[in-house]
Design a protein around this motif. Structure first.
Motif, PDB file in Angstrom:
ATOM      1  N   GLY A 120      -6.980   5.894  -5.995  1.00  0.00           N
ATOM      2  CA  GLY A 120      -5.970   4.867  -6.205  1.00  0.00           C
ATOM      3  C   GLY A 120      -6.452   3.743  -7.095  1.00  0.00           C
ATOM      4  O   GLY A 120      -7.628   3.682  -7.470  1.00  0.00           O
ATOM      5  N   VAL A 132       0.860  -1.185   0.000  1.00  0.00           N
ATOM      6  CA  VAL A 132       0.000   0.000   0.000  1.00  0.00           C
ATOM      7  C   VAL A 132       0.892   1.229   0.000  1.00  0.00           C
ATOM      8  O   VAL A 132       1.849   1.313   0.765  1.00  0.00           O
ATOM      9  CB  VAL A 132      -0.917   0.008   1.253  1.00  0.00           C
ATOM     10  CG1 VAL A 132      -1.781   1.259   1.267  1.00  0.00           C
ATOM     11  CG2 VAL A 132      -1.769  -1.247   1.298  1.00  0.00           C
ATOM     12  N   ARG A 133       0.579   2.165  -0.902  1.00  0.00           N
ATOM     13  CA  ARG A 133       1.337   3.409  -0.966  1.00  0.00           C
ATOM     14  C   ARG A 133       0.395   4.517  -1.438  1.00  0.00           C
ATOM     15  O   ARG A 133      -0.635   4.257  -2.053  1.00  0.00           O
ATOM     16  CB  ARG A 133       2.529   3.260  -1.908  1.00  0.00           C
ATOM     17  CG  ARG A 133       2.142   3.031  -3.343  1.00  0.00           C
ATOM     18  CD  ARG A 133       3.375   2.987  -4.258  1.00  0.00           C
ATOM     19  NE  ARG A 133       2.939   2.759  -5.603  1.00  0.00           N
ATOM     20  CZ  ARG A 133       3.205   1.680  -6.322  1.00  0.00           C
ATOM     21  NH1 ARG A 133       3.933   0.719  -5.809  1.00  0.00           N
ATOM     22  NH2 ARG A 133       2.771   1.562  -7.550  1.00  0.00           N
ATOM     23  N   PRO A 134       0.759   5.768  -1.171  1.00  0.00           N
ATOM     24  CA  PRO A 134      -0.083   6.875  -1.621  1.00  0.00           C
ATOM     25  C   PRO A 134      -0.212   6.865  -3.150  1.00  0.00           C
ATOM     26  O   PRO A 134       0.755   6.584  -3.862  1.00  0.00           O
ATOM     27  CB  PRO A 134       0.668   8.120  -1.152  1.00  0.00           C
ATOM     28  CG  PRO A 134       1.549   7.649  -0.039  1.00  0.00           C
ATOM     29  CD  PRO A 134       1.911   6.235  -0.393  1.00  0.00           C
ATOM     30  N   ALA A 135      -1.408   7.161  -3.627  1.00  0.00           N
ATOM     31  CA  ALA A 135      -1.666   7.208  -5.071  1.00  0.00           C
ATOM     32  C   ALA A 135      -1.153   8.515  -5.662  1.00  0.00           C
ATOM     33  O   ALA A 135      -1.080   9.531  -4.988  1.00  0.00           O
ATOM     34  CB  ALA A 135      -3.155   7.065  -5.333  1.00  0.00           C
ATOM     35  N   LYS A 136      -0.821   8.449  -6.943  1.00  0.00           N
ATOM     36  CA  LYS A 136      -0.386   9.649  -7.657  1.00  0.00           C
ATOM     37  C   LYS A 136      -1.579  10.456  -8.149  1.00  0.00           C
ATOM     38  O   LYS A 136      -1.451  11.618  -8.506  1.00  0.00           O
ATOM     39  CB  LYS A 136       0.504   9.266  -8.848  1.00  0.00           C
ATOM     40  CG  LYS A 136       1.802   8.613  -8.425  1.00  0.00           C
ATOM     41  CD  LYS A 136       2.624   8.171  -9.609  1.00  0.00           C
ATOM     42  CE  LYS A 136       3.882   7.454  -9.142  1.00  0.00           C
ATOM     43  NZ  LYS A 136       4.669   6.903 -10.236  1.00  0.00           N
ATOM     44  N   GLU A 137      -2.740   9.807  -8.172  1.00  0.00           N
ATOM     45  CA  GLU A 137      -3.970  10.449  -8.618  1.00  0.00           C
ATOM     46  C   GLU A 137      -4.940  10.526  -7.438  1.00  0.00           C
ATOM     47  O   GLU A 137      -4.725   9.871  -6.417  1.00  0.00           O
ATOM     48  CB  GLU A 137      -4.574   9.636  -9.764  1.00  0.00           C
ATOM     49  CG  GLU A 137      -3.653   9.543 -10.977  1.00  0.00           C
ATOM     50  CD  GLU A 137      -4.213   8.634 -12.068  1.00  0.00           C
ATOM     51  OE1 GLU A 137      -5.409   8.311 -12.032  1.00  0.00           O
ATOM     52  OE2 GLU A 137      -3.427   8.249 -12.944  1.00  0.00           O
ATOM     53  N   PRO A 138      -6.025  11.288  -7.560  1.00  0.00           N
ATOM     54  CA  PRO A 138      -6.965  11.415  -6.448  1.00  0.00           C
ATOM     55  C   PRO A 138      -7.582  10.081  -5.995  1.00  0.00           C
ATOM     56  O   PRO A 138      -7.880   9.905  -4.827  1.00  0.00           O
ATOM     57  CB  PRO A 138      -8.046  12.348  -6.997  1.00  0.00           C
ATOM     58  CG  PRO A 138      -7.391  13.093  -8.096  1.00  0.00           C
ATOM     59  CD  PRO A 138      -6.372  12.174  -8.681  1.00  0.00           C
TER      60      PRO A 138
END
Length: 96
Positions: free
Chosen positions: A89, A81-87
Protein backbone atom coordinates in the motif's frame (compact mmCIF):
# COMPACT_ATOMS: atom_id res chain seq x y z
CA UNK A 1 3.59 13.15 -9.01
CA UNK A 2 6.16 12.91 -6.23
CA UNK A 3 9.21 15.11 -6.68
CA UNK A 4 10.85 13.43 -3.68
CA UNK A 5 10.58 10.04 -5.39
CA UNK A 6 11.94 11.58 -8.59
CA UNK A 7 14.96 12.70 -6.53
CA UNK A 8 15.21 9.13 -5.20
CA UNK A 9 14.96 10.27 -1.59
CA UNK A 10 14.65 7.52 1.00
CA UNK A 11 11.36 8.60 2.63
CA UNK A 12 9.72 10.12 -0.45
CA UNK A 13 6.13 9.28 0.55
CA UNK A 14 6.58 10.65 4.08
CA UNK A 15 8.21 13.80 2.76
CA UNK A 16 5.31 14.38 0.37
CA UNK A 17 2.80 13.93 3.22
CA UNK A 18 4.74 16.25 5.53
CA UNK A 19 5.05 18.88 2.80
CA UNK A 20 1.31 18.77 2.17
CA UNK A 21 0.60 19.16 5.90
CA UNK A 22 2.98 22.12 6.16
CA UNK A 23 1.31 23.78 3.15
CA UNK A 24 -2.04 23.46 4.94
CA UNK A 25 -0.55 24.83 8.17
CA UNK A 26 0.74 27.86 6.27
CA UNK A 27 -2.69 28.38 4.69
CA UNK A 28 -4.37 28.09 8.11
CA UNK A 29 -1.97 30.58 9.68
CA UNK A 30 -2.66 33.04 6.86
CA UNK A 31 -6.44 32.54 7.04
CA UNK A 32 -6.40 33.04 10.81
CA UNK A 33 -4.05 36.03 10.57
CA UNK A 34 -1.58 34.46 12.99
CA UNK A 35 1.97 35.63 13.52
CA UNK A 36 4.60 32.94 13.95
CA UNK A 37 4.59 33.60 17.70
CA UNK A 38 0.79 33.31 17.97
CA UNK A 39 0.76 30.21 15.76
CA UNK A 40 3.52 28.61 17.84
CA UNK A 41 1.55 29.15 21.04
CA UNK A 42 -1.64 27.79 19.51
CA UNK A 43 0.13 24.75 17.97
CA UNK A 44 2.13 23.98 21.12
CA UNK A 45 5.56 24.28 19.51
CA UNK A 46 8.32 26.87 19.74
CA UNK A 47 8.46 29.93 17.48
CA UNK A 48 11.85 28.81 16.07
CA UNK A 49 10.22 25.53 14.97
CA UNK A 50 7.44 27.50 13.25
CA UNK A 51 10.06 29.70 11.58
CA UNK A 52 11.99 26.63 10.39
CA UNK A 53 8.74 25.08 9.12
CA UNK A 54 7.95 28.24 7.13
CA UNK A 55 11.40 28.00 5.52
CA UNK A 56 10.77 24.39 4.52
CA UNK A 57 12.77 22.73 7.29
CA UNK A 58 10.36 20.42 9.07
CA UNK A 59 12.69 17.45 9.55
CA UNK A 60 12.39 17.86 13.32
CA UNK A 61 8.59 17.44 13.23
CA UNK A 62 6.82 14.11 12.74
CA UNK A 63 3.74 13.61 10.58
CA UNK A 64 1.76 13.10 13.79
CA UNK A 65 2.98 16.40 15.26
CA UNK A 66 2.09 18.24 12.04
CA UNK A 67 -1.39 16.74 12.17
CA UNK A 68 -1.66 17.84 15.80
CA UNK A 69 -0.67 21.36 14.73
CA UNK A 70 -3.49 21.40 12.16
CA UNK A 71 -5.96 20.15 14.77
CA UNK A 72 -4.91 22.97 17.09
CA UNK A 73 -5.46 25.44 14.24
CA UNK A 74 -9.06 24.23 13.94
CA UNK A 75 -8.81 21.58 11.23
CA UNK A 76 -10.20 18.06 11.28
CA UNK A 77 -8.10 15.22 9.92
CA UNK A 78 -9.64 12.01 8.63
CA UNK A 79 -7.53 8.89 8.14
CA UNK A 80 -8.99 6.44 5.68
CA UNK A 81 -7.79 2.85 5.39
CA UNK A 82 -8.74 0.61 2.49
CA UNK A 83 -7.30 -2.44 0.73
CA UNK A 84 -4.47 -1.57 -1.68
CA UNK A 85 -4.69 -2.26 -5.39
CA UNK A 86 -1.05 -3.34 -5.36
CA UNK A 87 0.79 -5.81 -3.09
CA UNK A 88 2.19 -2.92 -1.00
CA UNK A 89 0.00 0.00 0.00
CA UNK A 90 0.85 3.71 -0.18
CA UNK A 91 0.37 6.82 1.92
CA UNK A 92 -1.50 9.67 0.28
CA UNK A 93 -2.73 13.04 1.46
CA UNK A 94 -6.05 14.26 0.11
CA UNK A 95 -6.95 17.88 0.83
CA UNK A 96 -10.67 18.62 0.80
Amino acid sequence: GNVFADLELHDAEKLKIKTGLVVEIRKAMRALGLTQQAAAKRMGISQPKVSAMMRGDFSNLSERKLMDCLNRLGYDIEIKVRPAKEPVGHLTLVIA
